[in-house]
Design a protein around this motif. Sequence first.
Motif, PDB file in Angstrom:
ATOM      1  N   CYS A  99      -2.175   6.073  -0.591  1.00  0.00           N
ATOM      2  CA  CYS A  99      -2.705   7.164  -1.415  1.00  0.00           C
ATOM      3  C   CYS A  99      -4.109   7.590  -0.978  1.00  0.00           C
ATOM      4  O   CYS A  99      -4.552   8.694  -1.296  1.00  0.00           O
ATOM      5  CB  CYS A  99      -2.715   6.760  -2.888  1.00  0.00           C
ATOM      6  N   GLY A 100      -4.839   6.715  -0.288  1.00  0.00           N
ATOM      7  CA  GLY A 100      -6.170   7.067   0.212  1.00  0.00           C
ATOM      8  C   GLY A 100      -7.282   6.961  -0.804  1.00  0.00           C
ATOM      9  O   GLY A 100      -8.442   7.254  -0.497  1.00  0.00           O
ATOM     10  N   CYS A 108      -8.802   4.365  -2.014  1.00  0.00           N
ATOM     11  CA  CYS A 108      -9.844   3.384  -1.680  1.00  0.00           C
ATOM     12  C   CYS A 108     -10.774   3.923  -0.598  1.00  0.00           C
ATOM     13  O   CYS A 108     -11.791   3.293  -0.283  1.00  0.00           O
ATOM     14  CB  CYS A 108      -9.216   2.056  -1.259  1.00  0.00           C
ATOM     15  N   CYS A 158      -5.640   1.225  -6.545  1.00  0.00           N
ATOM     16  CA  CYS A 158      -4.233   1.374  -6.142  1.00  0.00           C
ATOM     17  C   CYS A 158      -3.380   1.803  -7.337  1.00  0.00           C
ATOM     18  O   CYS A 158      -3.576   1.301  -8.447  1.00  0.00           O
ATOM     19  CB  CYS A 158      -3.709   0.061  -5.583  1.00  0.00           C
ATOM     20  N   CYS A 210       0.843  -1.203   0.000  1.00  0.00           N
ATOM     21  CA  CYS A 210       0.000   0.000   0.000  1.00  0.00           C
ATOM     22  C   CYS A 210       0.880   1.255   0.000  1.00  0.00           C
ATOM     23  O   CYS A 210       1.844   1.348   0.766  1.00  0.00           O
ATOM     24  CB  CYS A 210      -0.877  -0.040   1.248  1.00  0.00           C
TER      25      CYS A 210
HETATM   26  S1  SF4 Z   1      -5.958   2.566  -3.004  1.00  0.00           S
HETATM   27 FE1  SF4 Z   1      -4.495   0.882  -2.617  1.00  0.00          FE
HETATM   28  S2  SF4 Z   1      -2.502   1.901  -2.365  1.00  0.00           S
HETATM   29 FE2  SF4 Z   1      -4.079   3.497  -2.120  1.00  0.00          FE
HETATM   30  S3  SF4 Z   1      -4.477   3.559   0.120  1.00  0.00           S
HETATM   31 FE3  SF4 Z   1      -5.957   2.109  -0.778  1.00  0.00          FE
HETATM   32  S4  SF4 Z   1      -4.977   0.095  -0.559  1.00  0.00           S
HETATM   33 FE4  SF4 Z   1      -3.365   1.634  -0.312  1.00  0.00          FE
END
Ligand code: SF4
Length: 244
Positions: free
Chosen positions: A12-13, A15, A127, A9
Motif C-alpha cells: 500500500c506504500g 509506511c 499496514c 505486505c
Molecule cells: S504499510 Fe505495511 S502493508 Fe503497506 S507497504 Fe508498508 S509494510 Fe506493506
Amino acid sequence: MTDSLRFACTGCGKCCTGHHVPLTLDEARHWAADAGQVVVLIEAFVTDGPGMPLEQREHVMRRSHPVRCGAGEVRAAVTFAAFNPGRCRNLDDNDLCTIYDRRPLVCRIYPVEINPHIPLRPASKDCPPQAWQQGPELIHGTQLLDTGLQALVHASRQADRNDIAAKVRICQALGMTTSALKGNGFTAYLPDMGAFAAALAQLPEDGGAAWTLHVEDQALGASLQEYGLHITREPPLYYAFIGF
Ligand code: SF4
Ligand code: SF4
C-alpha cells in the motif's frame, strides 16, 4: 500481545509516507549523496538515573555514548533519519520504491520492531487490516519466525551500536549538542546537508563538546540540576524540541 501474528505486505506504500526512516551511517552517506535531507533526533539519559529505562539497560547503554553535560555526564542516543514529512522522495507515482534494491534496512524490516522491548502491535502500524490476515506466521509468542528478518533486525541493532560514537562526533562538529531527556522528548535538527555530508566523508575528531539538556518542565529541570547537569528551557533557535 497476540500469540500468533500473520503478515503479508499489501504494497500500500503507507509506511513510505510521513515516516522519518532511521539510517545507518552508511545509509546516511547514500541519502546525502542522493541529495536527500537528513533529520537528526537526539535524546539522552543519566546512567542508572533520570531518563534511563532500567528494564532496557543493556539495549540503551549499547546504542548511546557518554558526553559531558555541565559538571556531570549523560549518554546521548542519536538517530540519523531520512526526513520524510510527506511522501518519501523515492516513492514513485505507482507507490513503488525507486531504490528498492538498496533501500535502507529499516524499510526492509517494517513493520517489525527493532527495539527488543517493544512488542509488535498491528494497531500502531500503518499496514491495513488485510495485511495481518494473510501470509505466513510472522510472530509466535515473542519470537520472530522469519530468519531473514531476524538477520536484518540484528544488523540494524548492531549498526546502532557501531555507529553511535561517530554520530556523536558529527553532532558535536556541527553544533548539535542540545538533547532532550529520554522519555521526556527529543530534540530534532535539520543540518545543512553540505556540512553534514562533509562530516560523514571525513569523521571529525571528538572535541569533547559540552552538551545541554532541553527540559521545559521546571521541577524536572531542577531535579536534573542536582546531578550537576546543564539545563535550558529557552525557546530553541536551531532545533525543535518535541516533548512527550
Ligand atoms: S504499510 Fe505495511 S502493508 Fe503497506 S507497504 Fe508498508 S509494510 Fe506493506
Ligand atoms: S526508501 Fe523506498 S522503501 Fe524506504 S521509505 Fe522511501 S520509498 Fe519507502
